[in-house]
Enzyme design. Sequence first.
Site, PDB file in Angstrom:
ATOM      1  N   ASP A  44       0.738  -1.190   0.458  1.00 31.54           N
ATOM      2  CA  ASP A  44      -0.045   0.023   0.593  1.00 31.54           C
ATOM      3  C   ASP A  44       0.867   1.080   0.171  1.00 31.54           C
ATOM      4  O   ASP A  44       0.479   2.635  -0.020  1.00 31.54           O
ATOM      5  CB  ASP A  44      -1.199   0.262   0.995  1.00 31.54           C
ATOM      6  CG  ASP A  44      -0.482   0.066   2.340  1.00 31.54           C
ATOM      7  OD1 ASP A  44       0.499  -0.339   2.396  1.00 31.54           O
ATOM      8  OD2 ASP A  44      -1.337  -0.084   3.432  1.00 31.54           O
ATOM      9  N   SER A  45       2.276   1.190   0.125  1.00 37.64           N
ATOM     10  CA  SER A  45       2.754   2.424  -0.113  1.00 37.64           C
ATOM     11  C   SER A  45       3.218   2.830  -1.468  1.00 37.64           C
ATOM     12  O   SER A  45       3.784   3.077  -1.829  1.00 37.64           O
ATOM     13  CB  SER A  45       4.936   2.172   0.708  1.00 37.64           C
ATOM     14  OG  SER A  45       4.635   0.778  -0.467  1.00 37.64           O
ATOM     15  N   ASP A  83      -0.961  -6.174  -1.291  1.00 40.89           N
ATOM     16  CA  ASP A  83      -1.109  -4.984   0.338  1.00 40.89           C
ATOM     17  C   ASP A  83      -2.314  -4.872   0.890  1.00 40.89           C
ATOM     18  O   ASP A  83      -3.362  -4.080  -0.139  1.00 40.89           O
ATOM     19  CB  ASP A  83      -0.126  -4.013   0.523  1.00 40.89           C
ATOM     20  CG  ASP A  83       0.484  -3.873   1.822  1.00 40.89           C
ATOM     21  OD1 ASP A  83      -0.316  -4.695   3.086  1.00 40.89           O
ATOM     22  OD2 ASP A  83       1.253  -3.174   2.020  1.00 40.89           O
ATOM     23  N   LYS A 112      -1.056  -9.486   2.426  1.00 39.50           N
ATOM     24  CA  LYS A 112      -0.496  -9.208   3.786  1.00 39.50           C
ATOM     25  C   LYS A 112      -1.492  -7.884   4.563  1.00 39.50           C
ATOM     26  O   LYS A 112      -2.631  -7.197   3.297  1.00 39.50           O
ATOM     27  CB  LYS A 112       0.239  -8.555   3.487  1.00 39.50           C
ATOM     28  CG  LYS A 112       1.425  -7.559   4.369  1.00 39.50           C
ATOM     29  CD  LYS A 112       2.644  -7.263   4.766  1.00 39.50           C
ATOM     30  CE  LYS A 112       2.939  -6.207   4.089  1.00 39.50           C
ATOM     31  NZ  LYS A 112       2.244  -4.764   5.376  1.00 39.50           N
ATOM     32  N   GLU A 114      -1.941  -5.558   8.518  1.00 40.33           N
ATOM     33  CA  GLU A 114      -1.712  -4.889   9.793  1.00 40.33           C
ATOM     34  C   GLU A 114      -2.423  -5.103  10.962  1.00 40.33           C
ATOM     35  O   GLU A 114      -3.330  -5.515  10.481  1.00 40.33           O
ATOM     36  CB  GLU A 114      -1.352  -4.075   9.212  1.00 40.33           C
ATOM     37  CG  GLU A 114      -0.015  -3.003   8.080  1.00 40.33           C
ATOM     38  CD  GLU A 114      -0.022  -1.851   7.847  1.00 40.33           C
ATOM     39  OE1 GLU A 114      -0.649  -0.809   8.678  1.00 40.33           O
ATOM     40  OE2 GLU A 114       0.501  -1.236   6.902  1.00 40.33           O
ATOM     41  N   GLU A 181       8.336  -4.215  10.944  1.00 45.36           N
ATOM     42  CA  GLU A 181       8.608  -2.616  10.745  1.00 45.36           C
ATOM     43  C   GLU A 181       8.799  -2.181  11.861  1.00 45.36           C
ATOM     44  O   GLU A 181       8.247  -1.786  12.980  1.00 45.36           O
ATOM     45  CB  GLU A 181       7.476  -2.121   9.267  1.00 45.36           C
ATOM     46  CG  GLU A 181       7.798  -1.015   9.387  1.00 45.36           C
ATOM     47  CD  GLU A 181       7.555  -0.549   8.278  1.00 45.36           C
ATOM     48  OE1 GLU A 181       6.459  -0.729   7.913  1.00 45.36           O
ATOM     49  OE2 GLU A 181       7.721   0.975   7.600  1.00 45.36           O
TER      50      GLU A 181
HETATM   51  O1  KIV Z   1       4.030  -0.933   1.838  1.00 40.42           O
HETATM   52  C1  KIV Z   1       4.711  -1.676   2.185  1.00 40.42           C
HETATM   53  O2  KIV Z   1       5.485  -0.659   1.249  1.00 40.42           O
HETATM   54  C2  KIV Z   1       5.427  -2.606   3.496  1.00 40.42           C
HETATM   55  C3  KIV Z   1       6.458  -2.207   3.116  1.00 40.42           C
HETATM   56  C4  KIV Z   1       7.024  -1.067   4.561  1.00 40.42           C
HETATM   57  C5  KIV Z   1       6.753  -4.137   4.136  1.00 40.42           C
HETATM   58  O3  KIV Z   1       3.958  -3.221   4.148  1.00 40.42           O
END
Ligand code: KIV
Length: 257
Positions: A44-45, A83, A112, A114, A181
């Site tokens: 999600d980055s 994500d 993934k 959180e 993280e």
């Molecule tokens: O979205 C992302 O890039 C992440 C990494 C920081 C693991 O979740």
Amino acid sequence: MKKWNVAAIKAAKGVERLGCCTAYDACFARLADEAGVPMILVGDSIGNNVLGFETTLPVNIEDSISAVSAVARGVKEALVIGDMPFGSYQCGDDLAMINAVKLIKAGADAIKLEGGVRVVGLIKRMTEAGIPVMAHVGMTPQSVNEYGGFKKQGKTPEAAKTILEDAKAVEAVGAFAVTLECVPEELAAQITSVLKVPTVGIGAGVQCDAQWLVMHDLLGLNERSPSFAKRYAEIGRTVRQAFSDYVAEVKSAAFPN
Ligand code: KIV
């Protein structure tokens, strides 16, 4: 080499340290895949690295679906992880299941999300439905407003204990790996030795089983990178120079020739 799967990622713990990264489109995913990156996270980055936001919070499930399908089209061997963006799993477990299924249908091999103890019910339900889940504990960027900034977590003994409990809880309900993280290196080392599944660190020191590096940091595409990141190239500088050479050559009629 054949396609990485979650069993192979789990089996690599203690055998091989895995250098993994994010990607958000087919072109860079193909290059990372050809270079042998075993896990590619469509993070999600994408929010701060591609879409121009300050945080990951504005990212929508549609952004993630479109990026996951592009990355999946570029990859032959890497495990592709989709994500789950903010809002895609916080508004009820049924909606979370629907959104996770959308990412898998778009081409993700796993998802993934959180959170630790507070998301164990959801992780259990997903893994029972055949959706491999990577958990993400420690500094979870979707909680930036709760933290008041992107700050290292787990610095006090109590906070470290909570993160350790989070990691154990997500493993117990079936997470195949755990992202750690921005936690102290000693805590990451402790969690890595306690868990049977691999830990993937980012800003968590060298003791994790695997590492994440955000592609834009790794390649030097961003103006600034976090202090823990290593820039293996300065592609941004090269790209800017190429654009500027092109503009100058068109102006001077040196191109096209
Ligand atoms: O979205 C992302 O890039 C992440 C990494 C920081 C693991 O979740």
